[in-house]
Design a protein around this motif. Sequence first.
Motif, mmCIF file in Angstrom:
data_model
loop_
_atom_site.group_PDB
_atom_site.id
_atom_site.type_symbol
_atom_site.label_atom_id
_atom_site.label_comp_id
_atom_site.label_asym_id
_atom_site.label_seq_id
_atom_site.Cartn_x
_atom_site.Cartn_y
_atom_site.Cartn_z
ATOM 1 N N SER A 15 0.828 -1.211 0.000
ATOM 2 C CA SER A 15 0.000 0.000 0.000
ATOM 3 C C SER A 15 0.858 1.254 0.000
ATOM 4 C CB SER A 15 -0.937 0.000 1.206
ATOM 5 O OG SER A 15 -1.694 -1.184 1.220
ATOM 6 N N LEU B 2 -7.040 0.953 4.961
ATOM 7 C CA LEU B 2 -7.378 0.450 3.646
ATOM 8 C C LEU B 2 -8.797 -0.073 3.619
ATOM 9 C CD1 LEU B 2 -5.661 0.134 1.073
ATOM 10 C CD2 LEU B 2 -5.596 -2.282 1.581
ATOM 11 N N ASP C 289 -3.811 -2.500 -5.723
ATOM 12 C CA ASP C 289 -3.323 -3.132 -4.506
ATOM 13 C C ASP C 289 -4.155 -4.410 -4.336
ATOM 14 O OD1 ASP C 289 -1.976 -3.415 -2.157
ATOM 15 O OD2 ASP C 289 -2.860 -1.692 -1.149
HETATM 16 MG MG MG Z 1 -1.795 -2.950 2.439
#
Ligand code: MG
Length: 428
Positions: free
Chosen positions: A216, A233, A256
């Motif tokens: 991330s 997230l 991601d």
């Molecule tokens: Mg992550």
Amino acid sequence: MRDVKEKPKRAIAAAVQLPEVSDIEFESSLTELHQLAKTLGFDVTGRFAQKRVKFDQTAYFGTGKREELRVLAEDADIVLVDHEISPSQARNLEKEVGCEVMDRTMVILEIFHRHARSRAARAQVEIARLGYMAPRMREAAKLAGPQGRGRSGVGGRGASESRTELDRRKIRDRISELEKELSAMGAERKTQRARRQERPGLARVALVGYTNAGKSTLMRALTGSEALVADKLFATLDTTVRALHPESVPRVLVSDTVGFIKNLPHGLVASFKSTLDEALEASLVLHVVDASDPGFERQLAVTDDVLAEIGAKDVPRILVFNKIDRGGDEAALRARYPGCVVISARREGGIAALRGAILAFFQRDLVEAELFLPWSTQQLRGEIFLNCQVLEERAGNEGAFFRVRGERNAVQRLREQLGPAPRGRSVC
Ligand SMILES: [Mg+2]
Ligand SMILES: Nc1nc2c(ncn2[C@@H]2O[C@H](COP(=O)(O)OP(=O)(O)O)[C@@H](O)[C@H]2O)c(=O)[nH]1
């Protein structure tokens, strides 16, 4: 207090350490739980550990330790337990500690649930969730009593149990329905994948690797998406897909993926794999490895195996060793893994190197061309910049000449729009 949207839940990461578990293993698992909790948006405010010969049957921690945990948890909203515990252990612990208890399996299920996008992945995660919930229904019913509310759990047991039986049957039915759907989807997915491979089209990169490798962080650095801070997230995929920034030719989308987990409960393997299907959509996988983690080699091998199992074996891949600022032998890595990129997300040069590697991959098939833009059609100037990388621009008598690099089709299309250059100056 429980205003999830406004304030992150305060959590305590707690675990029993059994004699056969080394301090290093124990710490690393608890750290992973901490990281997983952050992924769910929890604010982990404390850690709590007890060494024990075995888990307490009644409430996982021993009696005295439960009292200690109760005091520690006074300011917390939730206690996260680093093992899968039984429904009754969870219930008893909740009662004694005075706040919600979530075990490791539930934490992971929740992350998968948020990451699952495709129909198959959703179905797979729902099956795992239902399987996890089924035995817990009985406990919930015992607590709920005949009215389905309240925490006394006294009386009316017969009624609540027959209702539970009904609920459990519903769960079983739902699971078999989902399983049927999944097998029907199998064939459909194969054709979808084949179709995707026929039209390579979009330039998509997927970041793949273990939780905490820095996916991330790299995503944010590559795309400039400040909103996507590692710790928070809340990931539906739409928020985890961003364009490479500054924009490039071709435009590259970075995504991601759900992280690999070192201590993944066995029952969750299938749902983990299906949530990873983002990697299948990519034309390039960045396999991110924490170079400072002493166990990275094993992780690397597991990731490779799983990518092969989900059918992403042939997706081109760049091995990215991250966190080199924290440890790891750069020269040895380069020698052992030719073509790898060794970086630190914390160092500026690192991100530039990674960006360079991504662009080199996508630009390998670009063509260079010269375009001519008459002064009379300057409104098309924007089109050129949008579709191509402009290497040089110079003014002539009748218009401007551009030396550009772009995808063959895009260049061809522009040339048709712009018309021929004077005195045959256009070359490809
Ligand atoms: Mg992550
Ligand atoms: N020292 C160091 N820390 C890093 C680096 N990249 C990421 N981190 C940290 O490692 C932790 C996990 O990063 P994150 O991006 O959330 O990992 P993810 O689970 O793979 O998405 C965060 O605390 C980051 O700040 C790096 O290159 N060096």
